[in-house]
Scaffold this active site. Sequence first.
Site, PDB file in Angstrom:
ATOM      1  N   CYS A 178       0.830  -1.198   0.000  1.00  0.00           N
ATOM      2  CA  CYS A 178       0.000   0.000   0.000  1.00  0.00           C
ATOM      3  C   CYS A 178       0.866   1.249   0.000  1.00  0.00           C
ATOM      4  O   CYS A 178       2.055   1.208   0.310  1.00  0.00           O
ATOM      5  CB  CYS A 178      -0.890   0.054   1.249  1.00  0.00           C
ATOM      6  SG  CYS A 178      -1.938  -1.381   1.498  1.00  0.00           S
ATOM      7  N   CYS A 204      -2.975   4.883   2.762  1.00  0.00           N
ATOM      8  CA  CYS A 204      -4.064   3.944   2.482  1.00  0.00           C
ATOM      9  C   CYS A 204      -5.203   4.141   3.482  1.00  0.00           C
ATOM     10  O   CYS A 204      -4.968   4.212   4.703  1.00  0.00           O
ATOM     11  CB  CYS A 204      -3.550   2.509   2.557  1.00  0.00           C
ATOM     12  SG  CYS A 204      -4.807   1.276   2.117  1.00  0.00           S
ATOM     13  N   ARG A 255       1.143  -7.953  -3.842  1.00  0.00           N
ATOM     14  CA  ARG A 255       0.317  -7.391  -4.909  1.00  0.00           C
ATOM     15  C   ARG A 255      -0.232  -6.037  -4.471  1.00  0.00           C
ATOM     16  O   ARG A 255      -0.354  -5.748  -3.274  1.00  0.00           O
ATOM     17  CB  ARG A 255      -0.819  -8.342  -5.283  1.00  0.00           C
ATOM     18  CG  ARG A 255      -1.863  -8.553  -4.211  1.00  0.00           C
ATOM     19  CD  ARG A 255      -2.926  -9.543  -4.689  1.00  0.00           C
ATOM     20  NE  ARG A 255      -4.034  -9.664  -3.750  1.00  0.00           N
ATOM     21  CZ  ARG A 255      -4.052 -10.470  -2.699  1.00  0.00           C
ATOM     22  NH1 ARG A 255      -2.991 -11.226  -2.446  1.00  0.00           N
ATOM     23  NH2 ARG A 255      -5.097 -10.515  -1.901  1.00  0.00           N
ATOM     24  N   ASP A 271      20.120  37.858 -12.212  1.00  0.00           N
ATOM     25  CA  ASP A 271      18.859  38.198 -12.870  1.00  0.00           C
ATOM     26  C   ASP A 271      18.310  39.511 -12.310  1.00  0.00           C
ATOM     27  O   ASP A 271      18.225  39.698 -11.084  1.00  0.00           O
ATOM     28  CB  ASP A 271      17.855  37.069 -12.643  1.00  0.00           C
ATOM     29  CG  ASP A 271      16.528  37.326 -13.331  1.00  0.00           C
ATOM     30  OD1 ASP A 271      16.420  37.015 -14.520  1.00  0.00           O
ATOM     31  OD2 ASP A 271      15.617  37.850 -12.658  1.00  0.00           O
TER      32      ASP A 271
END
Length: 489
Positions: free
Chosen positions: A34, A38, A63, A439
Amino acid sequence: MHTDAERCIRAVQSKDARFDGWFYTAVLTTRIYCRPSCPVVPPKPENMSFYPSAAACQQEGFRACKRCRPDSSPGSPEWNQRADLVARAMRLIGDGVVDRDGVPGLATRLGYSTRQVERQLLAELGAGPLALARAQRAQTARLLIETTPLPMADIAFAAGFASIRTFNDTVREVFALAPGELRDRAPKLPGTSAPGALSLRLPFRTPLNPDNLFGHLIATAVPGVEEWRDGAYRRTLRLPYGHGVVALTPAPDHVACRLSLTDMRDLTIAISRCRRMLDLDADPVAVDAQLSADPLLAPLVAKAPGRRVPRTVDEAEFAVRAVLGQQVSTAAARTHAARLVAAHGEPVDDPEGGLTHLFPAPEALAALDPEALALPRSRRTTLTTLVRHLADGSLQLGVESGWEEARARLTELPGFGPWTVEVIAMRALGDPDAFLPTDLGIRRAAQELGLPHTPAALTGRSAAWRPWRAYAVQYLWATDDHPINRIPG
């Protein structure tokens, strides 16, 4: 971070979304992995194991969770804030190099042996390049299965699988569902507004302030290549197998992405480049915390947190545009770029709007006649030298580039001063610590805030902002009422 078990446990127990993508939680009892946020009840600490990548979880036989969809979380911010071998390898894998050229091609791009690359990825991520690329293919496949009506065979090859059988086996192994079952479970989404277009959601870590991010891209858009239309920033994409057009629209919890591709095999790299351009894998909480420690920057961060660094989908293109923008206004730079596009860009069809060309590749620009450029002679030399080195490969600015090595190579070219080198480092190379003390807009903002405003003194003060000085540049630029800092109404 995955090695700090106590910290990981606290993140999981508090369902802290800030850590999504930093590590993955594998549940030993259910054999599911997870994301930290989750929504299910957190498992007991003794049943948690932590991994640095989804690929490492998959290699260990876990998985993906069907609830939190860990494969769809933002990517780890590590790979865009580092320039070492592992970070550069991960950026290349994200660009689909392993799918196109294999592990030997990845190693060649990095300048290391295959064995060295595999060893370092295994040591840090718990998985080698093939497993990492496989996890990415599975993620792309799920995205297409759930959000498009494409046939499964088209999805298999678009996601980078070599065969439909491998596609089916991988999806079943990673998600514990067949491809058809994944599609049946997905919510029905509205159709796209253009035939052949794919509508996707690009996640990010909150907060995200879109004003300067999209404002900069819109204000500097090159006619024919980019445009702002119907609330979306649109542009053409040059890709390995063809070209594409993307439309990106900011939303509160995602960026809506609509892609039209001439070859679906380019999907993964198109998504990767759009995420990189919008800096969506950044960790804004870490950035803003560091910058807020400076009492003079803190009010800017508190007023508009979550600023990102607008980057690019094409590093060579940005380098050319940086030269065209030297010492001229934004409007003048757009005009110069539009002339190059009209004369040397590759025409494309855009049924939706006004995009007409791809930005010309270095190989096309290397053949241009310097006398045809409406530029000062010194800048013609700068531009032609740059495109020659880009075209022959002696200058590399891609995601595999080492930032300091690229800076050194740019500095050797005529007409490349500190401003041009650093703006390329910031927006093309992606160095989060690039800084522009020379800059004019930065110096003016620094003076108004009470910061040192000479380049040397400002550089010294900026040491406390490291390694996020490119983000400090965005906050300083945002003090000016310039079109780059706002999205058109």
